[in-house]
Design a protein around this motif. Structure first.
Motif, PDB file in Angstrom:
ATOM      1  N   GLU A  29      46.395  52.669  52.268  1.00  0.00           N
ATOM      2  CA  GLU A  29      46.710  54.090  52.220  1.00  0.00           C
ATOM      3  C   GLU A  29      45.750  54.892  53.096  1.00  0.00           C
ATOM      4  O   GLU A  29      44.588  54.530  53.262  1.00  0.00           O
ATOM      5  CB  GLU A  29      46.622  54.631  50.791  1.00  0.00           C
ATOM      6  CG  GLU A  29      47.716  54.137  49.890  1.00  0.00           C
ATOM      7  CD  GLU A  29      47.605  54.716  48.498  1.00  0.00           C
ATOM      8  OE1 GLU A  29      48.603  55.267  48.030  1.00  0.00           O
ATOM      9  OE2 GLU A  29      46.525  54.600  47.886  1.00  0.00           O
ATOM     10  N   THR A  30      46.259  56.002  53.612  1.00  0.00           N
ATOM     11  CA  THR A  30      45.443  56.925  54.388  1.00  0.00           C
ATOM     12  C   THR A  30      45.326  58.238  53.616  1.00  0.00           C
ATOM     13  O   THR A  30      46.096  58.497  52.680  1.00  0.00           O
ATOM     14  CB  THR A  30      46.086  57.224  55.758  1.00  0.00           C
ATOM     15  OG1 THR A  30      47.319  57.908  55.533  1.00  0.00           O
ATOM     16  CG2 THR A  30      46.305  55.946  56.561  1.00  0.00           C
ATOM     17  N   ILE A  31      44.373  59.066  54.038  1.00  0.00           N
ATOM     18  CA  ILE A  31      44.228  60.392  53.436  1.00  0.00           C
ATOM     19  C   ILE A  31      45.551  61.153  53.553  1.00  0.00           C
ATOM     20  O   ILE A  31      45.999  61.784  52.607  1.00  0.00           O
ATOM     21  CB  ILE A  31      43.095  61.182  54.126  1.00  0.00           C
ATOM     22  CG1 ILE A  31      41.723  60.612  53.740  1.00  0.00           C
ATOM     23  CG2 ILE A  31      43.154  62.659  53.780  1.00  0.00           C
ATOM     24  CD1 ILE A  31      41.285  60.925  52.340  1.00  0.00           C
ATOM     25  N   ALA A  32      46.180  61.084  54.730  1.00  0.00           N
ATOM     26  CA  ALA A  32      47.431  61.810  54.940  1.00  0.00           C
ATOM     27  C   ALA A  32      48.518  61.342  53.978  1.00  0.00           C
ATOM     28  O   ALA A  32      49.266  62.164  53.429  1.00  0.00           O
ATOM     29  CB  ALA A  32      47.892  61.646  56.382  1.00  0.00           C
ATOM     30  N   GLN A  33      48.616  60.048  53.746  1.00  0.00           N
ATOM     31  CA  GLN A  33      49.637  59.522  52.826  1.00  0.00           C
ATOM     32  C   GLN A  33      49.391  59.975  51.396  1.00  0.00           C
ATOM     33  O   GLN A  33      50.316  60.374  50.687  1.00  0.00           O
ATOM     34  CB  GLN A  33      49.671  57.997  52.894  1.00  0.00           C
ATOM     35  CG  GLN A  33      50.214  57.458  54.197  1.00  0.00           C
ATOM     36  CD  GLN A  33      49.997  55.958  54.333  1.00  0.00           C
ATOM     37  OE1 GLN A  33      49.009  55.407  53.838  1.00  0.00           O
ATOM     38  NE2 GLN A  33      50.919  55.291  55.026  1.00  0.00           N
ATOM     39  N   VAL A  34      48.143  59.893  50.965  1.00  0.00           N
ATOM     40  CA  VAL A  34      47.807  60.305  49.597  1.00  0.00           C
ATOM     41  C   VAL A  34      48.048  61.803  49.439  1.00  0.00           C
ATOM     42  O   VAL A  34      48.631  62.255  48.453  1.00  0.00           O
ATOM     43  CB  VAL A  34      46.351  59.931  49.241  1.00  0.00           C
ATOM     44  CG1 VAL A  34      45.982  60.468  47.868  1.00  0.00           C
ATOM     45  CG2 VAL A  34      46.164  58.417  49.294  1.00  0.00           C
ATOM     46  N   ALA A  35      47.627  62.576  50.424  1.00  0.00           N
ATOM     47  CA  ALA A  35      47.806  64.026  50.371  1.00  0.00           C
ATOM     48  C   ALA A  35      49.289  64.375  50.277  1.00  0.00           C
ATOM     49  O   ALA A  35      49.688  65.228  49.471  1.00  0.00           O
ATOM     50  CB  ALA A  35      47.170  64.676  51.592  1.00  0.00           C
ATOM     51  N   GLN A  36      50.106  63.709  51.078  1.00  0.00           N
ATOM     52  CA  GLN A  36      51.546  63.978  51.064  1.00  0.00           C
ATOM     53  C   GLN A  36      52.145  63.634  49.701  1.00  0.00           C
ATOM     54  O   GLN A  36      52.998  64.351  49.181  1.00  0.00           O
ATOM     55  CB  GLN A  36      52.245  63.184  52.156  1.00  0.00           C
ATOM     56  CG  GLN A  36      53.734  63.462  52.226  1.00  0.00           C
ATOM     57  CD  GLN A  36      54.427  62.702  53.352  1.00  0.00           C
ATOM     58  OE1 GLN A  36      53.927  61.669  53.803  1.00  0.00           O
ATOM     59  NE2 GLN A  36      55.544  63.214  53.799  1.00  0.00           N
ATOM     60  N   GLN A  37      51.690  62.554  49.108  1.00  0.00           N
ATOM     61  CA  GLN A  37      52.190  62.121  47.795  1.00  0.00           C
ATOM     62  C   GLN A  37      51.976  63.202  46.737  1.00  0.00           C
ATOM     63  O   GLN A  37      52.785  63.356  45.821  1.00  0.00           O
ATOM     64  CB  GLN A  37      51.477  60.831  47.390  1.00  0.00           C
ATOM     65  CG  GLN A  37      51.938  60.244  46.078  1.00  0.00           C
ATOM     66  CD  GLN A  37      51.244  58.926  45.765  1.00  0.00           C
ATOM     67  OE1 GLN A  37      50.616  58.304  46.606  1.00  0.00           O
ATOM     68  NE2 GLN A  37      51.344  58.508  44.522  1.00  0.00           N
ATOM     69  N   TYR A  38      50.862  63.948  46.846  1.00  0.00           N
ATOM     70  CA  TYR A  38      50.527  64.950  45.838  1.00  0.00           C
ATOM     71  C   TYR A  38      50.787  66.384  46.305  1.00  0.00           C
ATOM     72  O   TYR A  38      50.482  67.338  45.589  1.00  0.00           O
ATOM     73  CB  TYR A  38      49.072  64.785  45.399  1.00  0.00           C
ATOM     74  CG  TYR A  38      48.865  63.491  44.647  1.00  0.00           C
ATOM     75  CD1 TYR A  38      49.209  63.378  43.302  1.00  0.00           C
ATOM     76  CD2 TYR A  38      48.354  62.366  45.295  1.00  0.00           C
ATOM     77  CE1 TYR A  38      49.038  62.192  42.615  1.00  0.00           C
ATOM     78  CE2 TYR A  38      48.178  61.167  44.614  1.00  0.00           C
ATOM     79  CZ  TYR A  38      48.520  61.080  43.282  1.00  0.00           C
ATOM     80  OH  TYR A  38      48.354  59.908  42.598  1.00  0.00           O
ATOM     81  N   GLY A  39      51.326  66.537  47.517  1.00  0.00           N
ATOM     82  CA  GLY A  39      51.667  67.870  47.997  1.00  0.00           C
ATOM     83  C   GLY A  39      50.478  68.743  48.340  1.00  0.00           C
ATOM     84  O   GLY A  39      50.507  69.954  48.106  1.00  0.00           O
ATOM     85  N   VAL A  40      49.414  68.127  48.854  1.00  0.00           N
ATOM     86  CA  VAL A  40      48.231  68.885  49.269  1.00  0.00           C
ATOM     87  C   VAL A  40      47.951  68.619  50.746  1.00  0.00           C
ATOM     88  O   VAL A  40      48.439  67.637  51.311  1.00  0.00           O
ATOM     89  CB  VAL A  40      46.990  68.537  48.414  1.00  0.00           C
ATOM     90  CG1 VAL A  40      47.232  68.869  46.954  1.00  0.00           C
ATOM     91  CG2 VAL A  40      46.604  67.075  48.552  1.00  0.00           C
TER      92      VAL A  40
END
Length: 69
Positions: A29-40
Protein backbone atom coordinates in the motif's frame (compact mmCIF):
# COMPACT_ATOMS: atom_id res chain seq x y z
CA UNK A 1 -30.38 16.65 41.91
CA UNK A 2 -27.04 16.06 43.62
CA UNK A 3 -24.88 19.03 44.51
CA UNK A 4 -21.12 18.50 44.61
CA UNK A 5 -18.87 21.00 46.36
CA UNK A 6 -16.30 22.70 44.12
CA UNK A 7 -13.39 21.20 46.07
CA UNK A 8 -14.89 17.70 46.27
CA UNK A 9 -13.20 15.47 43.72
CA UNK A 10 -15.47 12.58 44.71
CA UNK A 11 -15.58 9.86 42.07
CA UNK A 12 -15.65 12.21 39.09
CA UNK A 13 -13.45 11.01 36.24
CA UNK A 14 -12.50 13.08 33.24
CA UNK A 15 -14.33 11.73 30.18
CA UNK A 16 -12.04 9.69 27.95
CA UNK A 17 -11.75 10.55 24.28
CA UNK A 18 -11.96 7.63 21.90
CA UNK A 19 -8.62 6.58 20.42
CA UNK A 20 -7.87 8.00 16.99
CA UNK A 21 -8.76 5.75 14.08
CA UNK A 22 -5.86 3.73 12.69
CA UNK A 23 -4.98 1.75 9.59
CA UNK A 24 -2.50 -1.12 9.53
CA UNK A 25 -0.62 -1.30 6.25
CA UNK A 26 -0.92 -4.52 4.25
CA UNK A 27 0.91 -5.57 1.12
CA UNK A 28 2.42 -2.77 -0.94
CA UNK A 29 0.00 0.00 0.00
CA UNK A 30 0.98 3.61 -0.59
CA UNK A 31 0.00 6.76 1.29
CA UNK A 32 -2.15 7.74 -1.71
CA UNK A 33 -4.02 4.41 -1.68
CA UNK A 34 -4.69 4.53 2.05
CA UNK A 35 -5.76 8.17 1.86
CA UNK A 36 -8.15 7.42 -0.99
CA UNK A 37 -9.65 4.49 0.95
CA UNK A 38 -10.58 6.84 3.81
CA UNK A 39 -11.43 9.93 1.75
CA UNK A 40 -8.60 12.13 3.00
CA UNK A 41 -5.81 13.98 1.22
CA UNK A 42 -2.52 12.07 0.99
CA UNK A 43 -0.71 15.15 2.32
CA UNK A 44 -2.97 15.26 5.38
CA UNK A 45 -2.42 11.57 6.10
CA UNK A 46 1.35 11.89 5.67
CA UNK A 47 1.55 15.05 7.81
CA UNK A 48 -0.42 13.41 10.63
CA UNK A 49 2.08 10.54 10.69
CA UNK A 50 5.25 12.65 10.34
CA UNK A 51 6.16 11.06 7.02
CA UNK A 52 6.21 12.24 3.42
CA UNK A 53 3.73 11.29 0.73
CA UNK A 54 6.53 9.34 -0.98
CA UNK A 55 7.46 7.27 2.09
CA UNK A 56 7.49 3.50 1.43
CA UNK A 57 5.09 1.83 3.87
CA UNK A 58 6.19 -1.55 5.20
CA UNK A 59 3.45 -4.09 5.90
CA UNK A 60 2.38 -3.85 9.52
CA UNK A 61 3.04 -0.11 9.85
CA UNK A 62 0.23 1.55 11.77
CA UNK A 63 -0.98 4.89 10.44
CA UNK A 64 -3.07 7.28 12.50
CA UNK A 65 -5.99 8.55 10.47
CA UNK A 66 -7.50 12.04 10.74
CA UNK A 67 -10.48 12.10 13.11
CA UNK A 68 -12.92 12.73 10.26
CA UNK A 69 -11.72 9.71 8.23
Amino acid sequence: MTVIAANDSGNYAQPQLPPPPIHTVTGNETIAQVAQQYGVAPEELARGNNISVDTALPPGQVLTLPPHA
